[in-house]
Design an enzyme around this catalytic site. Structure first.
Site, PDB file in Angstrom:
ATOM      1  N   GLU A 165       3.041  26.881  33.195  1.00 33.11           N
ATOM      2  CA  GLU A 165       3.421  27.782  32.104  1.00 33.11           C
ATOM      3  C   GLU A 165       2.666  27.393  30.832  1.00 33.11           C
ATOM      4  O   GLU A 165       2.581  26.233  30.495  1.00 33.11           O
ATOM      5  CB  GLU A 165       4.939  27.697  31.883  1.00 33.11           C
ATOM      6  CG  GLU A 165       5.454  28.652  30.842  1.00 33.11           C
ATOM      7  CD  GLU A 165       4.930  30.077  31.054  1.00 33.11           C
ATOM      8  OE1 GLU A 165       5.138  30.640  32.137  1.00 33.11           O
ATOM      9  OE2 GLU A 165       4.287  30.615  30.131  1.00 33.11           O
ATOM     10  N   LYS A 218      -3.540  23.055  33.881  1.00 30.91           N
ATOM     11  CA  LYS A 218      -2.534  22.967  32.802  1.00 30.91           C
ATOM     12  C   LYS A 218      -2.783  21.741  31.917  1.00 30.91           C
ATOM     13  O   LYS A 218      -2.770  21.820  30.687  1.00 30.91           O
ATOM     14  CB  LYS A 218      -1.131  22.913  33.428  1.00 30.91           C
ATOM     15  CG  LYS A 218      -0.018  22.617  32.450  1.00 30.91           C
ATOM     16  CD  LYS A 218       0.192  23.712  31.418  1.00 30.91           C
ATOM     17  CE  LYS A 218       1.158  23.252  30.345  1.00 30.91           C
ATOM     18  NZ  LYS A 218       1.265  24.210  29.258  1.00 30.91           N
ATOM     19  N   ALA A 250      -5.534  21.340  10.124  1.00 34.73           N
ATOM     20  CA  ALA A 250      -5.306  19.904   9.932  1.00 34.73           C
ATOM     21  C   ALA A 250      -3.854  19.677   9.511  1.00 34.73           C
ATOM     22  O   ALA A 250      -3.249  20.523   8.863  1.00 34.73           O
ATOM     23  CB  ALA A 250      -6.256  19.376   8.871  1.00 34.73           C
ATOM     24  N   GLY A 251      -3.293  18.565   9.919  1.00 34.80           N
ATOM     25  CA  GLY A 251      -1.894  18.294   9.587  1.00 34.80           C
ATOM     26  C   GLY A 251      -1.528  16.846   9.856  1.00 34.80           C
ATOM     27  O   GLY A 251      -2.409  15.966   9.892  1.00 34.80           O
ATOM     28  N   GLY A 283       2.793  17.134  17.622  1.00 43.51           N
ATOM     29  CA  GLY A 283       4.011  16.602  18.242  1.00 43.51           C
ATOM     30  C   GLY A 283       4.467  17.590  19.289  1.00 43.51           C
ATOM     31  O   GLY A 283       3.646  18.313  19.860  1.00 43.51           O
ATOM     32  N   CYS A 315       5.217  18.899  24.635  1.00 47.50           N
ATOM     33  CA  CYS A 315       4.147  18.966  25.636  1.00 47.50           C
ATOM     34  C   CYS A 315       2.935  18.092  25.335  1.00 47.50           C
ATOM     35  O   CYS A 315       2.611  17.203  26.119  1.00 47.50           O
ATOM     36  CB  CYS A 315       3.700  20.414  25.806  1.00 47.50           C
ATOM     37  SG  CYS A 315       4.986  21.440  26.532  1.00 47.50           S
ATOM     38  N   LYS A 366       7.310  22.146  14.936  1.00 45.23           N
ATOM     39  CA  LYS A 366       6.647  23.336  14.395  1.00 45.23           C
ATOM     40  C   LYS A 366       7.721  24.351  14.041  1.00 45.23           C
ATOM     41  O   LYS A 366       8.885  24.166  14.408  1.00 45.23           O
ATOM     42  CB  LYS A 366       5.632  23.909  15.383  1.00 45.23           C
ATOM     43  CG  LYS A 366       6.235  24.476  16.665  1.00 45.23           C
ATOM     44  CD  LYS A 366       5.141  25.243  17.367  1.00 45.23           C
ATOM     45  CE  LYS A 366       5.507  25.655  18.747  1.00 45.23           C
ATOM     46  NZ  LYS A 366       4.471  26.405  19.403  1.00 45.23           N
ATOM     47  N   ARG A 399      11.451  17.206  19.939  1.00 50.22           N
ATOM     48  CA  ARG A 399      10.780  16.212  20.785  1.00 50.22           C
ATOM     49  C   ARG A 399       9.417  15.815  20.201  1.00 50.22           C
ATOM     50  O   ARG A 399       8.575  16.646  19.948  1.00 50.22           O
ATOM     51  CB  ARG A 399      10.637  16.744  22.213  1.00 50.22           C
ATOM     52  CG  ARG A 399      11.967  16.768  22.953  1.00 50.22           C
ATOM     53  CD  ARG A 399      11.858  17.353  24.342  1.00 50.22           C
ATOM     54  NE  ARG A 399      11.774  18.796  24.327  1.00 50.22           N
ATOM     55  CZ  ARG A 399      11.779  19.554  25.430  1.00 50.22           C
ATOM     56  NH1 ARG A 399      11.836  18.984  26.622  1.00 50.22           N
ATOM     57  NH2 ARG A 399      11.707  20.860  25.350  1.00 50.22           N
TER      58      ARG A 399
END
Ligand code: NAD
Length: 438
Positions: A155, A211, A259-260, A264, A267, A328, A335
């Site tokens: 998925e 995947k 950029a950040g 996280g 996945c 996000k 997680r």
């Protein structure tokens, strides 16, 4: 078609609800009685935009149901999807397949007529073969390809946009070893043929690796632009313009170049690590992915020092407002969120943390119990010596900076998502730091 979906998490519940919306009859099974109980009452166990209406519509139409009992769900199923968690195995970073294998054992006992057992969870190469072995060992009476097949159907949906991603995917990947399984999978995804969605049929192993390769590539893209941002800060360039300048090149593409604070989520961190481990164990180590994992971990850990620096060096006795906790926007998923590194590091430096998140606070409280949770961004900002924007929720995109400046003890904003414009923020009297922009 009749579908059983094992696991009603972020992937299983969305996939099950979308398949039922396509017109299939779907039974979602979970071991978590609390989740099934809430679903039976019409409540969503996770936050995903639009999911409540989608579920309600299909339950109402009699195409979607929920149960704790696989035994009740299995009879007559054409396909059983395994959509359970595959977290990092403690200690070594390989994917923990115990939930997948436990589900396979349960399925094996209940196979009657021909059924395709499909791994939708993200699983390392060889898992499909192992699932087939588990079923054969539990049921020597069954012949693979005749009584059952095992297929891989990873998925690619993104939390926050999961429903549209499932219904209008860029592609569907199916790994199957026989025509019977391919026929069932083709029929399940037939509604997507109208949109001319490419459906890529491969062998099982290829599908499983596809995947991981996709996630590792995207994580690499993010990590690449993060390192370019570091260079921008040193030389006085603007990472957003660099990203635009390279992203307009069709060979590069403009997505995943923001950029950040480091990626996280449920996945990328575990999947990059698992791919690196698989690669090592087959004797084909991927140094790029290993570097990405290492750089990203270090980046998340380094964010607190950046905040301290903006606040004048020391955070001892100071109050920091944290806006956004989830990894996000538009999800409640905590997680591996950068906030899980940033908040404890700020506290370790002596800061008191006040935080707000539109949907993630319930989940966040389980991981970050020792901070003050606020009912809105302005409450979090009140009296703060510094603020840090960790997650770019819409609710933080147009804050009233006059009000913010008056509320805060000192107007210091560290914008880890480059939501605001440096010049405007400076004109508003803020000490403003962002990522990759001088
Ligand atoms: N979350 C995402 O955005 C995303 C996207 C693509 C792929 N994936 C992959 O999909 C898989 C599932 O991820 P998730 O985020 O939905 O996980 P999750 O933890 O939200 O959900 C997993 C669910 O499976 C249930 N479960 C476990 N064992 C079971 C069993 N034997 N019978 C019935 N239920 C069982 C758990 O109770 C839980 O509700 C993972 O492999 C993940 O890597 C996730």
């Amino acid at each position: 078609m009749r579908i059983v979906m094992i696991g009603t998490g972020y992937v299983g519940l969305v996939s099950g609800a979308c398949f039922s919306d396509f017109g299939h009859e779907v039974v979602c099974v979970d071991k978590d009685a609390g989740k099934i109980d809430r679903l039976l009452k019409g409540e969503m166990p996770i936050y995903e935009p639009g999911l409540d209406t989608l579920v309600a519509r299909n339950v109402e139409a009699g195409r979607l149901s929920f149960t704790l009992s696989l035994e009740e769900a299995m009879p007559g199923a054409d396909a059983v999807f395994i959509a359970v968690g595959t977290p990092s195995r403690r200690g070594d970073g390989h994917a923990d397949l115990s939930y997948v294998y436990a589900a396979a054992e349960e399925v094996a006992k209940l196979i009657g007529d021909y059924v395709v057992v499909v791994t939708k969870s993200t699983v390392p190469v060889g898992t499909g073969a192992e699932v087939e072995k588990i079923i054969r060992e539990a049921r020597p009476d069954l012949v693979p390809g005749d009584n059952f097949s095992v297929a891989s159907n990873p998925e690619f949906l993104r939390e926050g946009a999961a429903i549209s991603d499932f219904k209008r995917p860029d592609r569907v990947v199916v790994g199957a070893e026989d025509e019977k399984a391919r026929d069932v999978m083709r029929e399940l995804y037939r509604p997507l043929f109208i949109n001319e969605t490419p459906i890529l049929f491969t062998g099982r192993t290829t599908s499983e690796l596809t995947k991981y390769a996709a996630n590792a590539f995207l994580a690499t893209k993010i990590t690449f632009i993060n390192e370019i941002a570091d260079i921008c800060e040193k030389v006085g360039a603007d990472v957003q313009q660099v990203a635009k300048g390279i992203g307009l090149d069709g060979r590069i593409g403009k997505k995943f170049l923001h950029a950040g604070p480091g990626y996280g989520g449920s996945c990328f961190p575990k999947d990059t690590l698992a791919l690196a481990r698989t690669a090592q164990s087959v004797g084909a180590p991927t140094r790029i992915v290993e570097a990405v994992v290492e750089i990203n971990d270090a980046r998340k850990r380094s964010m607190a020092a950046r905040i301290a620096d903006a606040a004048g060096g020391s955070l001892k006795g100071k109050t920091v407002a944290v806006l956004g906790l989830t990894f996000k926007p538009n999800t409640d998923d905590m997680r591996d969120s950068p906030a899980l590194d940033i908040v404890p590091a700020l506290q370790k430096m002596g800061a008191t943390v006040k935080a707000h998140d539109p949907e993630g606070m319930h989940e966040a409280k389980k991981h970050l119990p020792d901070l003050t949770y606020c009912s809105g961004p302005y409450e979090a900002l009140e009296g703060a010596d510094a603020a840090v924007l960790v997650t770019e929720w819409d609710a933080y995109r147009a804050l009233d900076m006059d009000r913010v400046s008056k509320l805060m003890a000192s107007p210091v904003l560290v914008d880890l998502r480059n939501v605001y414009t440096p010049q405007i923020m400076r004109e508003a009297g803020f000490t403003y730091r962002s990522i990759g922009r001088s």
